[in-house]
Design a protein around this motif. Structure first.
Motif, PDB file in Angstrom:
ATOM      1  N   ILE A  95       0.870  -1.342  -0.117  1.00  9.44           N
ATOM      2  CA  ILE A  95       0.089   0.023   0.054  1.00  9.44           C
ATOM      3  C   ILE A  95       0.824   1.138  -0.048  1.00  9.44           C
ATOM      4  CG2 ILE A  95      -0.267   0.334   2.356  1.00  9.44           C
ATOM      5  CD1 ILE A  95      -3.084   0.603  -0.216  1.00  9.44           C
ATOM      6  N   GLU A  96       1.944   1.265   0.614  1.00 15.47           N
ATOM      7  CA  GLU A  96       2.998   2.468   0.833  1.00 15.47           C
ATOM      8  C   GLU A  96       3.734   2.211  -0.599  1.00 15.47           C
ATOM      9  OE1 GLU A  96       4.573   2.826   4.919  1.00 15.47           O
ATOM     10  OE2 GLU A  96       4.799   0.601   4.321  1.00 15.47           O
ATOM     11  N   THR A  97       4.106   1.386  -1.373  1.00 10.21           N
ATOM     12  CA  THR A  97       4.832   1.381  -2.657  1.00 10.21           C
ATOM     13  C   THR A  97       3.893   1.725  -3.724  1.00 10.21           C
ATOM     14  OG1 THR A  97       4.753  -0.921  -3.036  1.00 10.21           O
ATOM     15  CG2 THR A  97       6.636  -0.091  -1.486  1.00 10.21           C
ATOM     16  N   GLY A  98       2.650   1.290  -3.626  1.00 12.47           N
ATOM     17  CA  GLY A  98       1.903   1.357  -4.960  1.00 12.47           C
ATOM     18  C   GLY A  98       1.792   0.019  -5.762  1.00 12.47           C
ATOM     19  N   TRP A  99       2.885  -0.733  -5.586  1.00 10.88           N
ATOM     20  CA  TRP A  99       3.009  -2.162  -6.295  1.00 10.88           C
ATOM     21  C   TRP A  99       2.234  -3.124  -5.526  1.00 10.88           C
ATOM     22  CZ3 TRP A  99       6.836  -3.263 -10.259  1.00 10.88           C
ATOM     23  CH2 TRP A  99       7.369  -2.269 -10.671  1.00 10.88           C
ATOM     24  N   LEU A 100       1.083  -3.292  -5.995  1.00  8.86           N
ATOM     25  CA  LEU A 100       0.107  -4.203  -5.523  1.00  8.86           C
ATOM     26  C   LEU A 100       0.094  -5.470  -6.259  1.00  8.86           C
ATOM     27  CD1 LEU A 100      -3.068  -2.162  -4.804  1.00  8.86           C
ATOM     28  CD2 LEU A 100      -1.012  -2.396  -3.250  1.00  8.86           C
ATOM     29  N   ALA A 101       0.484  -5.641  -7.239  1.00 10.02           N
ATOM     30  CA  ALA A 101       0.170  -6.757  -8.301  1.00 10.02           C
ATOM     31  C   ALA A 101       0.867  -6.793  -9.389  1.00 10.02           C
ATOM     32  CB  ALA A 101      -1.246  -6.764  -8.546  1.00 10.02           C
ATOM     33  N   TRP A 102       0.887  -7.801 -10.325  1.00  8.56           N
ATOM     34  CA  TRP A 102       1.529  -7.792 -11.604  1.00  8.56           C
ATOM     35  C   TRP A 102       1.083  -6.804 -12.434  1.00  8.56           C
ATOM     36  CZ3 TRP A 102       5.900  -9.506 -13.869  1.00  8.56           C
ATOM     37  CH2 TRP A 102       5.782  -9.705 -15.355  1.00  8.56           C
ATOM     38  N   THR A 103      -0.511  -6.482 -12.478  1.00  9.18           N
ATOM     39  CA  THR A 103      -1.163  -5.670 -13.431  1.00  9.18           C
ATOM     40  C   THR A 103      -2.003  -4.685 -12.264  1.00  9.18           C
ATOM     41  OG1 THR A 103      -1.524  -7.301 -14.956  1.00  9.18           O
ATOM     42  CG2 THR A 103      -2.878  -5.543 -15.126  1.00  9.18           C
ATOM     43  N   GLU A 104      -1.934  -3.574 -12.771  1.00 10.92           N
ATOM     44  CA  GLU A 104      -2.707  -2.420 -12.055  1.00 10.92           C
ATOM     45  C   GLU A 104      -3.457  -1.605 -13.110  1.00 10.92           C
ATOM     46  OE1 GLU A 104      -0.911  -0.736  -8.669  1.00 10.92           O
ATOM     47  OE2 GLU A 104       0.424  -2.394  -8.328  1.00 10.92           O
ATOM     48  N   TYR A 105      -4.642  -1.027 -12.566  1.00 12.69           N
ATOM     49  CA  TYR A 105      -5.318  -0.042 -13.303  1.00 12.69           C
ATOM     50  C   TYR A 105      -4.764   1.225 -13.122  1.00 12.69           C
ATOM     51  CZ  TYR A 105      -9.077   3.032 -14.771  1.00 12.69           C
ATOM     52  OH  TYR A 105      -9.643   3.942 -15.213  1.00 12.69           O
ATOM     53  N   ILE A 106      -4.187   1.890 -14.065  1.00 12.52           N
ATOM     54  CA  ILE A 106      -3.610   3.331 -13.967  1.00 12.52           C
ATOM     55  C   ILE A 106      -4.840   4.548 -14.265  1.00 12.52           C
ATOM     56  CG2 ILE A 106      -1.936   4.889 -14.329  1.00 12.52           C
ATOM     57  CD1 ILE A 106      -0.979   2.404 -12.522  1.00 12.52           C
ATOM     58  N   LYS A 107      -5.361   5.174 -13.652  1.00 12.56           N
ATOM     59  CA  LYS A 107      -6.414   6.107 -13.923  1.00 12.56           C
ATOM     60  C   LYS A 107      -6.252   6.898 -15.110  1.00 12.56           C
ATOM     61  CE  LYS A 107      -9.898   8.839 -11.639  1.00 12.56           C
ATOM     62  NZ  LYS A 107     -10.496   9.595 -10.553  1.00 12.56           N
ATOM     63  N   ASP A 108      -4.934   7.503 -15.259  1.00 14.16           N
ATOM     64  CA  ASP A 108      -4.606   8.495 -16.138  1.00 14.16           C
ATOM     65  C   ASP A 108      -4.459   7.958 -17.409  1.00 14.16           C
ATOM     66  OD1 ASP A 108      -4.510  10.547 -14.197  1.00 14.16           O
ATOM     67  OD2 ASP A 108      -2.252  10.679 -13.999  1.00 14.16           O
ATOM     68  N   TYR A 109      -4.292   6.703 -17.450  1.00 14.17           N
ATOM     69  CA  TYR A 109      -4.225   6.000 -18.921  1.00 14.17           C
ATOM     70  C   TYR A 109      -5.354   5.262 -19.138  1.00 14.17           C
ATOM     71  CZ  TYR A 109       0.843   6.415 -19.198  1.00 14.17           C
ATOM     72  OH  TYR A 109       2.401   7.076 -19.215  1.00 14.17           O
ATOM     73  N   ASP A 110      -6.130   5.099 -18.056  1.00 15.96           N
ATOM     74  CA  ASP A 110      -7.667   4.200 -18.206  1.00 15.96           C
ATOM     75  C   ASP A 110      -7.195   2.886 -18.856  1.00 15.96           C
ATOM     76  OD1 ASP A 110     -10.162   3.781 -17.722  1.00 15.96           O
ATOM     77  OD2 ASP A 110     -10.688   4.451 -19.888  1.00 15.96           O
ATOM     78  N   ARG A 111      -6.110   2.076 -18.233  1.00 17.31           N
ATOM     79  CA  ARG A 111      -5.625   1.019 -18.736  1.00 17.31           C
ATOM     80  C   ARG A 111      -5.203   0.273 -17.701  1.00 17.31           C
ATOM     81  NH1 ARG A 111      -3.551   0.702 -24.526  1.00 17.31           N
ATOM     82  NH2 ARG A 111      -3.964   2.785 -25.347  1.00 17.31           N
TER      83      ARG A 111
END
Length: 370
Positions: A95-111
């Motif tokens: 939660i601190e690093t932002g690295w939660l999983a292999w794939t993450e939804y990035i809002k600015d890219y909407d991907r």
């Protein structure tokens, strides 16, 4: 779902930070602190996927690695390489690093972005131009424990299997031992992190019971024996990022009534999928999900995930809550989940991780020293 945020990989790396004079971010592990006392040279050796269940399945109780067993610790949640290795290498929770999983939804890219590669998970499209920093470096920048230790005046270095690191070792038992040993002999006091991506690769391809996996586990043990023999003045910590289980898959696209409620593609991990649901359809989605998959997955609403600190403790990385969607599901058994209509290529591995079982979570650490 019980959350295991203590006695973890994060606490282990904080013990290393503390030993080299860096103020720890979180609690340390007392047993490790005691064994580190007086040691000038320390190496953390991480073999991907070689958690407790894999070590105990493929190595006898009187084997070198198991004879030096010290303690069982927890991986991160989810127990997956991108979250767990990043947490170990920063001393901070996902939660601190932002690295939660292999794939993450990035809002600015909407991907859905593969953080290690800056690639769209669903289409395979590269999302950065040549020379641009990785998306993860811009959204979730991290400072690694090797940098923190170097800043305190102790030489620290990472050895990552080629091609992860361009000049990394290509061969474990020859070049790997040689490069690591050269570094240790050149320094009176130092820390090294050594990463190898087996037996994780073999377990994804063949499952956890294969002869190839057993061979890689024994090869890992031979590496430790050889490296320690050449460097008897060094303390070696053996660890893994997670364990592995044999898996099967549900395709949510086969249930059109529930799939039609989704607003975006599935994200996070196959054994911890996250769902973005169309506005006003959350209750219907939860009812249908529990009807079809409740025996195999535990479904949590976004606020439940936040309140229970599923992804760890500490200050959340900027924008990290955007990745959660409306719901997160945790695999309780052998199943993962895919959405075949969303993927240009489907990897249905025989072995996997990132779910809620003890087999994926538990890691046996061994410490070898004179």
């Amino acid at each position: 779902m019980k959350v295991y945020n203590h006695n973890s990989l994060i606490n282990l790396s904080n013990s290393i930070l503390k030993h080299f004079g860096v103020e720890p971010f979180h609690e340390t592990i007392p047993e490790v602190d005691e064994l580190l006392k007086g040691c000038k040279k320390v190496v953390a050796v991480l073999f991907d996927g070689m958690g407790q269940n894999i070590v105990r399945k493929h190595l006898k109780e009187n084997s070198f690695l198991r004879r030096n067993y010290v303690k069982t610790i927890n991986s991160t949640y989810p127990p997956t390489t991108s979250a767990a290795t990043t947490s170990f290498l920063t001393g901070k929770y996902p939660i601190e690093t932002g690295w939660l999983a292999w794939t993450e939804y990035i809002k600015d890219y909407d991907r859905n972005v593969i953080l290690f590669r800056s690639i769209d998970f669903n289409t395979g499209e590269l999302l950065i131009k040549e020379g641009e920093p990785h998306i993860s470096d811009r959204y979730f920048p991290t400072k690694r424990i090797v940098d923190l230790i170097n800043e305190k005046g102790t030489n620290a270095k990472e050895f990552l299997r080629y091609p992860i690191q361009d000049n990394g070792p290509k061969h474990l038992l020859t070049e790997g031992v040689r490069k690591l040993s050269n570094f240790l002999k050149e320094n009176e006091k130092c820390f090294a992190y050594f990463y190898w991506d087996s037996p994780d690769r073999e377990m994804h391809e063949d499952g956890i019971d294969s002869v190839r996996v057993k061979y890689q586990v024994h090869k890992a043990q031979r590496f430790l024996q050889k490296a320690f023999k050449k460097n008897p003045d060094t303390l070696f910590i053996f660890l893994a990022d997670h364990g592995h289980v044999n898996v099967k898959y549900f395709d949510i696209c086969e249930k059109e009534d529930i799939y039609s409620l989704l607003d975006k593609p599935l994200t996070l991990e196959k054994r911890t999928p996250s769902f973005f649901v169309k506005e006003g359809k959350q209750a219907t989605f939860a009812e249908l999900f529990n009807k079809y998959y409740g025996e195999y997955f535990e479904l949590l609403a976004k606020q439940e995930v936040i309140d229970m600190k599923l992804f760890g403790e500490g200050k959340p990385a900027h924008g990290v809550y955007d990745t959660f969607g409306d719901f997160v599901a945790i695999s309780k058994r052998e199943y993962g989940m895919i959405a075949s209509k969303e993927l240009s290529h489907i990897d249905t591995f025989k072995g996997h991780h990132a779910g809620g079982t003890d087999e994926e979570r538990l890691i046996d650490i061994s410490i070898i020293k004179n």
